[in-house]
Design a protein around this motif. Sequence first.
Motif, short mmCIF file in Angstrom:
data_model
loop_
_atom_site.label_atom_id
_atom_site.label_comp_id
_atom_site.label_asym_id
_atom_site.label_seq_id
_atom_site.Cartn_x
_atom_site.Cartn_y
_atom_site.Cartn_z
N UNK A 157 0.81 -1.21 0.00
CA UNK A 157 0.00 0.00 0.00
C UNK A 157 0.85 1.26 0.00
N UNK A 158 0.32 2.28 -0.68
CA UNK A 158 0.83 3.64 -0.54
C UNK A 158 0.23 4.18 0.75
N UNK A 159 1.05 4.36 1.76
CA UNK A 159 0.53 4.71 3.09
C UNK A 159 -0.10 6.09 3.14
N UNK A 160 0.16 6.94 2.14
CA UNK A 160 -0.46 8.25 2.10
C UNK A 160 -1.77 8.25 1.32
N UNK A 161 -2.16 7.08 0.81
CA UNK A 161 -3.46 6.92 0.18
C UNK A 161 -4.44 6.49 1.27
N UNK A 162 -5.43 7.33 1.55
CA UNK A 162 -6.31 7.13 2.69
C UNK A 162 -7.00 5.77 2.65
N UNK A 163 -7.54 5.38 1.50
CA UNK A 163 -8.24 4.10 1.38
C UNK A 163 -7.27 2.93 1.46
N UNK A 164 -6.10 3.07 0.85
CA UNK A 164 -5.11 2.00 0.89
C UNK A 164 -4.61 1.77 2.32
N UNK A 165 -4.47 2.85 3.09
CA UNK A 165 -4.07 2.72 4.49
C UNK A 165 -5.14 1.98 5.29
N UNK A 166 -6.40 2.27 5.01
CA UNK A 166 -7.49 1.54 5.68
C UNK A 166 -7.43 0.06 5.34
N UNK A 167 -7.20 -0.26 4.07
CA UNK A 167 -7.13 -1.66 3.65
C UNK A 167 -5.94 -2.37 4.29
N UNK A 168 -4.85 -1.65 4.51
CA UNK A 168 -3.69 -2.24 5.18
C UNK A 168 -4.04 -2.63 6.61
N UNK A 169 -4.72 -1.74 7.32
CA UNK A 169 -5.16 -2.05 8.69
C UNK A 169 -6.12 -3.24 8.67
N UNK A 170 -7.03 -3.26 7.71
CA UNK A 170 -7.98 -4.37 7.60
C UNK A 170 -7.26 -5.68 7.29
N UNK A 171 -6.19 -5.61 6.49
CA UNK A 171 -5.42 -6.82 6.19
C UNK A 171 -4.84 -7.43 7.46
N UNK A 172 -4.29 -6.59 8.32
CA UNK A 172 -3.72 -7.09 9.58
C UNK A 172 -4.80 -7.77 10.41
N UNK A 173 -5.96 -7.13 10.52
CA UNK A 173 -7.05 -7.66 11.35
C UNK A 173 -7.58 -8.96 10.77
N UNK A 174 -7.78 -9.01 9.46
CA UNK A 174 -8.33 -10.20 8.82
C UNK A 174 -7.33 -11.36 8.79
#
Length: 301
Positions: free
Chosen positions: A72-89
């Motif tokens: 993910x591009x960490x400065x992309x708001x949606x991509x950052x959300x998906x990164x957090x969701x990836x960890x949780x899932x």
Amino acid sequence: MTGILQGRVAIVTGAGRGLGREHALELARHGAKVVVNDLGTSNEGEGLSDQPAHEVVRTIRAAGGEAVANGADVADFDAAREMVEQAIETFGGLDILVNNAGFVRDRMLVNTSEEEWDAVIRVHLKGHFAPMRHAAAYWRSESKAARTRAARIINTTSGAGLQGSIGQGTYSAAKAGIAGLTLVAAAEMGRYGVTVNAIAPSARTRMTEGPFADKMAAPESGFDVMHPGNVSPVVAWLASEDAADVTGRVVEIEGGRICVENGWAHGPAHDLGERWSAEAVGEGLRALLRQAPSPEPVYGA
């Protein structure tokens, strides 16, 4: 792997090389399950490659740990959300966020382009905000559901942001912003079980190869003061449950030296009890400056 982070879930941004790589390996060594984020760009933020993140994941798995890659591009708001969701899932939750991703475009202020300013501010400052925002929302919801986690955020500022650095005005501004953001987040997130701290590392990385090459050179023998791995044990401890009483702090690390930064604090003051006249300000302000400590020199001055 067993250690002070056993069973905890971490995201490390910019973890394909340098400091981030060492952080990811150290967290895994202490038992954390790690989302290894890296966009695979050059030092100037150009190009893409998934290989650095996957190489770190392979190294962690080869040592018996658990890790997954994230591009993910960490400065992309949606991509950052998906990164957090990836960890949780993937791992069932999230306990640790290490914000490390960034690049530099060194320029004197008079030569800095608008594009260079925007790019550096985006990856450092927004690249800290976006993952923090989504991780914080998750931890708040967990707290409200009576599942408060011993959550930790470790941000990455710099001596350039704390003392300034000639030729790095944009980078210094971004890193100073990260220090301020850390203080605010620590004050706001404590009620949800979250501590927020920042490190100011001094180490040999791609970003220090240019302006500080002489200082960063590896020694022929003995303790390598500038090895990026020297920084990571501090990150690991700040990420642990033992660090619950430490928040809103900036810790500088260089080799075997750790230093707690004092930061901005109210200094000498004088209340006139009425509006100052412009003519009186000079004498009054100079009197206060004589009582105040001199600022540390800007790097490169």
